[in-house]
Design a protein around this motif. Structure first.
Motif, PDB file in Angstrom:
ATOM      1  N   ILE A 241     -14.774  -1.068  -2.379  1.00 17.65           N
ATOM      2  CA  ILE A 241     -15.535   0.182  -2.502  1.00 17.65           C
ATOM      3  C   ILE A 241     -15.023   1.190  -1.478  1.00 17.65           C
ATOM      4  N   ARG A 242     -14.774   0.698  -0.255  1.00 20.22           N
ATOM      5  CA  ARG A 242     -14.248   1.578   0.783  1.00 20.22           C
ATOM      6  C   ARG A 242     -12.880   2.124   0.390  1.00 20.22           C
ATOM      7  N   ALA A 243     -12.051   1.282  -0.224  1.00 17.04           N
ATOM      8  CA  ALA A 243     -10.719   1.726  -0.639  1.00 17.04           C
ATOM      9  C   ALA A 243     -10.820   2.854  -1.674  1.00 17.04           C
ATOM     10  N   ARG A 244     -11.755   2.721  -2.623  1.00 13.33           N
ATOM     11  CA  ARG A 244     -11.946   3.783  -3.631  1.00 13.33           C
ATOM     12  C   ARG A 244     -12.422   5.069  -2.964  1.00 13.33           C
ATOM     13  N   PHE A 245     -13.330   4.919  -2.008  1.00  7.59           N
ATOM     14  CA  PHE A 245     -13.836   6.088  -1.287  1.00  7.59           C
ATOM     15  C   PHE A 245     -12.699   6.797  -0.552  1.00  7.59           C
ATOM     16  N   ASP A 246     -11.893   6.020   0.176  1.00  8.36           N
ATOM     17  CA  ASP A 246     -10.784   6.605   0.938  1.00  8.36           C
ATOM     18  C   ASP A 246      -9.792   7.324   0.023  1.00  8.36           C
ATOM     19  N   GLU A 247      -9.640   6.808  -1.188  1.00  6.61           N
ATOM     20  CA  GLU A 247      -8.691   7.368  -2.128  1.00  6.61           C
ATOM     21  C   GLU A 247      -9.214   8.640  -2.797  1.00  6.61           C
ATOM     22  N   LYS A 248     -10.524   8.679  -3.082  1.00  6.91           N
ATOM     23  CA  LYS A 248     -11.034   9.730  -3.975  1.00  6.91           C
ATOM     24  C   LYS A 248     -11.955  10.764  -3.336  1.00  6.91           C
ATOM     25  N   ALA A 249     -12.533  10.469  -2.168  1.00  6.91           N
ATOM     26  CA  ALA A 249     -13.543  11.378  -1.601  1.00  6.91           C
ATOM     27  C   ALA A 249     -12.944  12.735  -1.257  1.00  6.91           C
TER      28      ALA A 249
END
Length: 399
Positions: A241-249
């Motif tokens: 979830i953190r990886a998706r956040f770092d990628e898309k936020a």
């Protein structure tokens, strides 16, 4: 929706109210009677006020509380009645007792279908039943607002801790500080766990549904499970979830991360799960205006500095609804939908919990019996409730 950086606070507040008004209006559409759960807090009061706009007949509102006053939870009927009177609602309330908990416990376990372990399932069920018994088939609820607008007092603490963690201190020093604290006998404290996360390069906030710290989980597991799960922590589930956040936020702010992880985890797996399962248990549909996709897009496009201005929880939402609901409801301290679980635990809930957990630990090889009973005997009511839910669920669905 594009980020609202550079947009004035007044315009953002106006957009929030406009979008929320549309969302409530859409969720009024029904061929069966619709009502509103009303606690007297900002979210439910705003729902009731916006729902009443343009209505020719009174909206039906439903409020829940407890017989008597408890130190851990104060009834909010005063505020709910005030709001209901203001909008000319047809107001209904019910007061719960410990007997209601015991009457509902077997059905609660069955309806949960999994160990949700949130005591708020109890009032949610009974307020849903109150609505259904009064002819309402659909109700609007306030879930989602706190996650979108920085509404939890605990989030204020976590945000400050994360800001301390973000100070330019080498990670090696953070690890050394955590190790020193453990060596000094502080290994059981939450602060040491947060230091450990900082040293590992992980965010301090792992979601609002964190019932036990990592060190507690290790001690609670049976020796067998401790061996099988060696080296794993909850972070292994959160890292993607953190990886998706770092990628898309669009804004890599700490508050944005807190909202993102709880929109992914706590909201769907706990808060919406409990309201959906408890309401459907009495054939009532719950609708969530604050989680309309357009409204969520708008809320998530608001910069952190606007949401946290002056350190005021829900700053921009309060600005948006001022004039829609009374200032007294906007400015009073947040309480949240609660249960007097501490006081009930000191009553007969505690002895029943101990008996059930003792039996569960003897019959299974999942938890460490001594550690579990220590939690119960130390009168740690909320943690005991979590474990009781696991035991009752296991008995109903596994054993």
């Amino acid at each position: 929706m594009s980020p609202l950086s550079g947009v004035s606070e007044d315009e953002i507040a106006a957009r929030v109210l406009d979008e929320l008004r549309t969302s409530v209006e859409l969720r009024k559409i029904s061929d069966v009677p619709v009502g509103v759960f009303l606690s007297g807090g900002i979210d439910s009061s705003t729902n009731a006020a916006l729902f009443s706009e343009g209505e020719s007949s009174p909206v039906k509102t439903f409020s829940i509380g407890y017989e008597g006053e408890y130190a851990s939870y104060k009834n909010e009927f005063h505020y709910a009645r005030q709001m209901a009177e203001l909008v000319g609602a047809e107001y209904h309330e019910r007061k719960l007792t410990l007997d209601d908990l015991f009457d509902f416990l077997p059905e609660m376990v069955r309806l949960q279908d999994e160990p949700i372990a949130d005591p708020v399932c109890i009032p949610v069920y009974y307020v849903s039943k109150l609505a259904r018994d009064n002819g309402v088939i659909v109700c609007q609820v306030g879930e989602g607002s706190d996650e979108l607008f920085w509404g939890y007092p605990s989030w204020k603490t976590m945000l400050q801790l994360q800001r301390y963690d973000d100070l330019p201190v080498p990670r090696l020093l953070k690890r050394a500080a955590a190790s020193a604290a453990v060596s000094a006998g502080g290994g059981g404290r939450r602060e040491v766990e947060f230091l450990r996360r900082a040293g590992a390069g992980q965010p301090v906030f792992w979601g609002g549904a964190e019932s036990f710290m990592e060190w507690q989980k290790q001690r609670l597991l049976s020796p067998r499970l401790r061996g099988e799960l060696h080296g794993l922590t909850s972070w292994d589930a959160l890292a993607p979830i953190r990886a998706r956040f770092d990628e898309k936020a669009w804004e890599h702010s700490n508050l944005n991360w807190m909202s993102y992880i709880d929109l992914n985890l706590r909201l769907p797996e706990l808060l919406l799960m409990r309201v959906d399962k408890m309401s459907m248990g009495v054939s009532l549909e719950a609708r969530v205006p604050f989680l309309d996709h357009k409204f969520v897009e708008l809320a998530m496009s608001i910069p952190e500095k606007t949401k946290t201005k002056d350190g005021t929880l829900k700053h921009i939402l309060k600005k948006a609804v001022r004039g829609v609901i009374p200032d007294e409801l906007i400015d009073r301290p947040k309480q949240g939908f609660g249960v007097p679980i501490h006081e009930w635990f000191l009553d007969r809930l505690g002895s029943e919990t101990r008996r059930t957990l003792d039996e569960f630990c003897r019959d299974t090889d999942l938890l460490d019996r001594d550690e579990v009973l220590a939690i119960v005997d130390q009168k740690r009511a909320v943690e005991s409730w979590y474990l009781l839910n696991l035991a009752l669920w296991h008995k109903e669905y596994i054993a």
